[in-house]
Design a protein around this motif. Structure first.
Motif, short mmCIF file in Angstrom:
data_model
loop_
_atom_site.label_atom_id
_atom_site.label_comp_id
_atom_site.label_asym_id
_atom_site.label_seq_id
_atom_site.Cartn_x
_atom_site.Cartn_y
_atom_site.Cartn_z
N ASP A 223 21.38 -100.71 4.11
CA ASP A 223 20.33 -99.94 3.47
C ASP A 223 19.52 -100.87 2.60
O ASP A 223 20.06 -101.63 1.80
CB ASP A 223 20.93 -98.80 2.63
N SER A 237 20.53 -91.25 13.22
CA SER A 237 21.52 -90.18 13.28
C SER A 237 20.83 -88.83 13.17
O SER A 237 19.91 -88.65 12.36
CB SER A 237 22.55 -90.32 12.16
N ASP A 292 12.85 -92.60 8.19
CA ASP A 292 14.09 -92.14 7.56
C ASP A 292 13.79 -90.87 6.77
O ASP A 292 12.99 -90.87 5.83
CB ASP A 292 14.65 -93.22 6.63
N GLY A 293 14.40 -89.76 7.16
CA GLY A 293 14.15 -88.48 6.50
C GLY A 293 13.08 -87.65 7.18
O GLY A 293 12.83 -86.51 6.77
N ARG A 301 16.48 -83.34 9.57
CA ARG A 301 16.05 -84.64 9.03
C ARG A 301 16.82 -85.78 9.68
O ARG A 301 18.05 -85.79 9.68
CB ARG A 301 16.26 -84.68 7.51
N VAL A 303 18.28 -89.53 9.96
CA VAL A 303 18.76 -90.58 9.06
C VAL A 303 18.64 -91.90 9.79
O VAL A 303 19.19 -92.07 10.88
CB VAL A 303 20.23 -90.32 8.65
#
Length: 464
Positions: A223, A237, A292-293, A301, A303
């Motif tokens: 991250d 994901s 992301d999101g 959402r 990931v």
């Protein structure tokens, strides 16, 4: 325990041999035995009763000696009335209590079996061998992707659960046939051999990706906020059902994508993870920062995280060079001449993400209608089962209100089920006819009539 079977009965021997029934409270154990005896040997019947009043709760279990007997009973008795004047019963294959869900006659997981076959077998040979047990939808021989040779493994999907169960019970033992289920669904210790064997053979159902799949265990997540890792590989994901083609279309909006691989378990089912690899660091950083999101499908959402791609970044100089390259490549990715982007307050460009409709489905839905007043009298309720997970309440309101007189959407906490309350029965009937078995935003729904509200039930009883 009140809602369990009698201890003398082995609940899951054989697997899928126990039925879960939703009936009228007036239905007794004798009635159930009489109606279900024609399907095979009944080992036990359990009518769940209130501990205080000893009154039936309208829920029962029936244990058969064979899985094929239970499946046949489910197929024949679901929606039937056991006694004149009572409501139609609902019949499911009962699952282990730890799973928290039951399966009905439309569940595809009950129709697909895994077999070990001679390497000389073709798909026609496989079909000829198993067609004696029922109508076959398709057969697949698992092959080595490099040589094209058979691996001695195959899948057979039947049209009905009883046909698959009969094949497992009656085919030659050398085929070692078992139900092809996801590994996290009631695995049996005696099937460890198959779990090990299947892990080496990945294949997909028709309509699923046939690309080689990576093993998520080989990657380490990173991250940008917490570590120095910045790579060209991303792990995407998703909790909702989503195809590789959908992920590819979304991430291909960022230039430089090399490949997109959706992980599947050894049974061919998606794990919810997809590996994306770009040919430059800038594209990967850009995709991670902006997607992301991101909600795709609406209400789900994504990931997105960097994962280790095996390159050596241990030295400070190497990490500095990596970040410098990422910054330089970002300027190339964000070239206005190549991609139409706009600046945001963070200084990064916004991705040209697609403007997706709030509701994605092939169903021809009527126009939106207003919700009925919250104090309206409930005349009909629909019971909805979601697979793999419930849709957001606002999306459900958007879909179910279109048939008129929708009062409220209620999702049962911790379960993949919910209720739709209507002020008019016709609206509920129209919604059930249009939406049962359909897929909304990647979620398949089974829409059925729920038990009538108590006041309506009493009123109907007085009319008899």
């Amino acid at each position: 325990m009140e809602d369990a079977f009698r201890p003398s009965t082995d609940l899951d021997d054989p697997p899928n041999s126990r039925l879960f029934l939703v009936t009228s409270k007036s239905i007794t154990e004798d009635i159930i035995r009489e109606q279900f005896a024609r399907f095979g040997e009944i080992q036990d019947v359990w009518v769940v009763k209130d501990k205080q009043t000893k009154e039936s709760k309208g829920v029962s279990f029936v244990k058969f000696a064979k899985s094929s007997e239970a499946c046949t009973a489910m197929e024949e008795m679901h929606g039937k009335c056991l006694v004149d004047g009572t409501k139609p019963i609902k019949v499911f294959i009962a699952q282990a209590r730890s799973s928290g869900s039951h399966r009905d006659v439309e569940d595809e997981e009950l129709t697909r079996i895994f077999v070990m076959i001679p390497k000389t077998f073709t798909e026609d040979d496989l079909k000829d061998t198993f067609k004696v047990y029922g109508d076959i939808e398709y057969c697949i021989v698992v092959k080595n992707k490099s040589t094209g040779e058979s691996k001695g493994l195959g899948y057979v999907r039947f049209h009905k659960p009883s046909q698959a169960a009969t094949a497992i019970e009656n085919c030659e033992k050398t085929y070692r046939a078992i139900l092809a289920e996801p590994r996290n669904k009631t695995p049996a210790p005696e099937n460890d051999y198959f779990n090990t064997a299947r892990a080496d053979h990945v294949m997909g159902d028709p309509g699923m990706s046939s690309c080689p799949f990576a093993d998520s265990g080989n990657y380490t997540r990173g991250d940008l906020r917490g570590t120095d890792i910045i790579t060209r590989c991303l792990m995407v994901s998703s909790r909702a059902s989503i195809t590789q083609e959908q992920v590819y279309s979304l991430f291909d909006l960022i230039p430089g994508m090399d490949y997109c691989e959706m992980h599947q378990d050894s049974y061919g089912f998606s794990t919810g993870n997809t590996v994306i690899r770009y040919n430059n660091l800038g594209s990967a950083v850009y995709a991670k920062t902006k997607l992301d999101g991101f909600e795709y499908p609406p209400g789900n959402r994504l990931v997105v995280a960097h994962i280790d791609d095996g390159e050596d970044r241990r030295s400070p100089l190497g990490r500095m060079a990596m970040q410098l390259v990422a910054a330089q490549m970002m300027s190339i990715v964000c070239n206005p001449a190549a991609v139409q982007l706009r600046k945001t307050s963070t200084g990064y460009p916004s991705p040209a993400v697609p403007q997706l409709p709030r509701v994605q489905t092939n169903v021809a839905l009527p126009p939106l209608q207003k919700l009925a007043p919250s104090d309206s009298r409930v005349k009909e309720r629909l019971f909805v089962v979601f697979k793999p997970s419930p849709l957001p309440v606002d999306v459900l309101e958007d879909v179910f209100c279109r048939f008129g007189s929708l009062i409220e959407v209620f999702l049962v906490p911790g379960r993949n089920v919910g209720y739709m309350k209507y002020a008019e029965r016709k609206s509920a009937d129209d919604a059930m006819a249009s939406l049962h078995g359909q897929t909304i935003n990647g979620v398949k729904m089974k829409v059925m009539l729920a038990d009538p509200p108590k006041e309506e039930s009493h009123k109907r009883q007085r009319t008899y």
